[in-house]
Design an enzyme around this catalytic site. Structure first.
Site, mmCIF file in Angstrom:
data_model
loop_
_atom_site.group_PDB
_atom_site.id
_atom_site.type_symbol
_atom_site.label_atom_id
_atom_site.label_comp_id
_atom_site.label_asym_id
_atom_site.label_seq_id
_atom_site.Cartn_x
_atom_site.Cartn_y
_atom_site.Cartn_z
ATOM 1 N N ASP A 56 0.830 -1.214 0.000
ATOM 2 C CA ASP A 56 0.000 0.000 0.000
ATOM 3 C C ASP A 56 0.869 1.270 0.000
ATOM 4 O OD1 ASP A 56 0.941 0.206 2.632
ATOM 5 O OD2 ASP A 56 -0.915 -0.535 3.524
ATOM 6 N N GLU A 74 3.683 1.060 2.202
ATOM 7 C CA GLU A 74 4.624 -0.005 1.886
ATOM 8 C C GLU A 74 4.441 -1.207 2.802
ATOM 9 O OE1 GLU A 74 8.249 2.704 1.900
ATOM 10 O OE2 GLU A 74 7.797 2.625 -0.240
ATOM 11 N N GLU A 79 8.363 14.545 8.012
ATOM 12 C CA GLU A 79 7.363 13.560 7.588
ATOM 13 C C GLU A 79 6.230 13.488 8.600
ATOM 14 O OE1 GLU A 79 8.115 9.307 8.563
ATOM 15 O OE2 GLU A 79 8.190 9.078 6.383
HETATM 16 C C1 BGC Z 1 6.137 6.012 3.383
HETATM 17 C C2 BGC Z 1 5.886 6.025 1.893
HETATM 18 C C3 BGC Z 1 6.801 7.021 1.207
HETATM 19 C C4 BGC Z 1 8.249 6.840 1.627
HETATM 20 C C5 BGC Z 1 9.134 7.944 1.103
HETATM 21 C C6 BGC Z 1 7.600 5.778 3.639
HETATM 22 O O1 BGC Z 1 7.842 5.772 5.012
HETATM 23 O O2 BGC Z 1 5.372 5.007 4.007
HETATM 24 O O3 BGC Z 1 4.552 6.399 1.630
HETATM 25 O O4 BGC Z 1 6.674 6.855 -0.169
HETATM 26 O O5 BGC Z 1 8.341 6.816 3.018
HETATM 27 O O6 BGC Z 1 8.665 9.202 1.478
#
Ligand code: BGC
Length: 389
Positions: A163, A166, A322
């Site tokens: 998903d 990931e 993030e």
């Molecule tokens: C997230 C992903 C994202 C990636 C890079 C991961 O921790 O779950 O959605 O694409 O980080 O930002």
């Protein structure tokens, strides 16, 4: 500085962070300072390119589209062979599929990762189409790669895959299906593609929408994955921006209510209730995504509140992480991640992108060039881009 000026400054800073995080190849690094994110993801990149396009940063968005097209073209034979095998009913191992992320020069990373993710291959087509419609730009330079991507997601769209986060590879994820649907719908309308591919894309899009709607009717709202019942904040994207369901559809309204009830905490938005990654904090990109949806349905004050919430979580030098840990779902799991990978990824380009998109939607910053039209049926090849007054 008044608050409005601060919001505007962060939008401009976001463009700057994204420009600095873009390689000459066009790839956007997910996060330049976080070792495992020093790669370019199709999913993150699609949202980042869309934000840059929104803001009128045409060259940046198109450089990313060119990078995507290059990654696909370099794997053209492999993609065609995979599609052929699928048609013949052959089983395909997870590690044979295209990857979710690549090095900036378009190579596989060579590291173990949960790489079989399909949504990005639909999402970048969606972003490309928005860009084309926004400015009347030709998609000709990207069309060979875009055709491969469309054929790939049309063939494998209903296949289980990892998903957005990931995880959960054994399921068909609603937000993944929505990204693929948006990509297929885009491709279905491109006269540059063969009539066959357009028709496959169009049928594929309709089928996915029907599949999702039929499954959601069990619960009266969308589930995180088909036949499941959990909620996930990525479901916001089913309406905004992927428009698989209209924002006012009762299934969508009930989904947003469930997200607000289970995953929103004072403006911050968790990914899902059992999240433990870095203790399960609140994700800035999801707070902005919710704001974008509020803006789309006319909940304007709440959209502003989301923008302000994100801005309030910028670092002193205007970088957006993030996630933040004001409210953790699994506080005891935070330390393990900090030891393993260090502080949370900061800046995360995807966080900046979603902030920027919401800021443009709310008029905090205008696009640098004026959009030509949003409803263009066929592109004006080589149409000049008008500079903003
Ligand atoms: C997230 C992903 C994202 C990636 C890079 C991961 O921790 O779950 O959605 O694409 O980080 O930002």
């Amino acid at each position: 500085m008044d608050q409005r000026a601060q919001l505007e400054r962060l939008a401009r800073r976001s463009i700057d962070v994204i420009v600095r995080g873009q390689a000459p190849s066009g790839a956007y690094l997910a996060s330049p300072n976080f070792p495992v994110y020093r790669y370019s993801w199709f999913r993150d990149g699609a949202f980042i390119a869309d934000a840059m396009s929104h803001a009128g940063e045409i060259a940046s968005a198109e450089a990313f589209f060119a990078w995507c097209a290059g990654v696909l073209e370099a794997r053209g034979e492999r993609i065609e062979a995979l599609i052929e095998r699928r048609r013949g009913g052959a089983a395909i191992e997870t590690n044979e599929f295209l990857h979710a992320r690549y090095t900036i020069d378009g190579r596989e990373t060579g590291e173990e990762w949960t790489d079989f993710q399909l949504d990005g291959y639909g999402a970048w087509l969606w972003a490309l189409d928005k860009h084309r419609r926004r400015y009347g730009r030709s998609i000709e330079p990207f069309v060979a790669g875009a055709a491969l991507s469309a054929a790939y997601v049309a063939a494998f769209g209903d296949h289980p895959s990892y998903d957005w986060w990931e995880e959960n590879p054994d399921h068909r994820h609603t937000s993944t299906l929505a990204a693929i649907h948006a990509g297929l719908r885009a491709a279905a309308g491109w006269p540059e593609l063969s009539a066959d591919l357009r028709s496959t894309a169009s049928h594929g899009a309709v089928e996915l929408a029907e599949l999702v709607r039929a499954d959601a009717s069990r619960l009266g709202r969308l589930p995180k994955w088909l036949a499941g019942d959990a909620v996930d904040a990525s479901l916001i994207a089913v309406a905004t921006p992927f428009a698989m369901l209209p924002a006012h559809d009762p299934l969508m309204v009930a989904t947003i209510e469930a997200i607000e009830e289970q995953l929103v905490h004072d403006g911050g938005v968790h990914r899902y209730a059992s999240d433990t990654y870095y203790g399960g904090g609140e994700w800035l990109l999801l707070a902005a995504l919710l704001g974008w949806h509020y803006a789309a349905v006319g909940r304007t004050e709440e959209a502003w509140a989301q923008l302000e919430w994100v801005a309030a979580h910028a670092t002193p030098d205007g970088e957006l992480p993030e996630q933040v840990d004001d409210h953790l779902l699994a506080p005891r799991r935070q330390a393990g991640w900090l030891e393993r990978w260090g502080p949370v990824a900061t800046p995360l380009l995807w966080s900046h992108a979603m902030y920027l998109t919401l800021a443009v939607e709310l008029g905090v910053v205008g696009p640098r060039v004026e959009p030509v039209t949003e409803t263009l049926a066929t592109p004006v090849i080589g149409a000049p881009v008008r500079p903003a007054p």
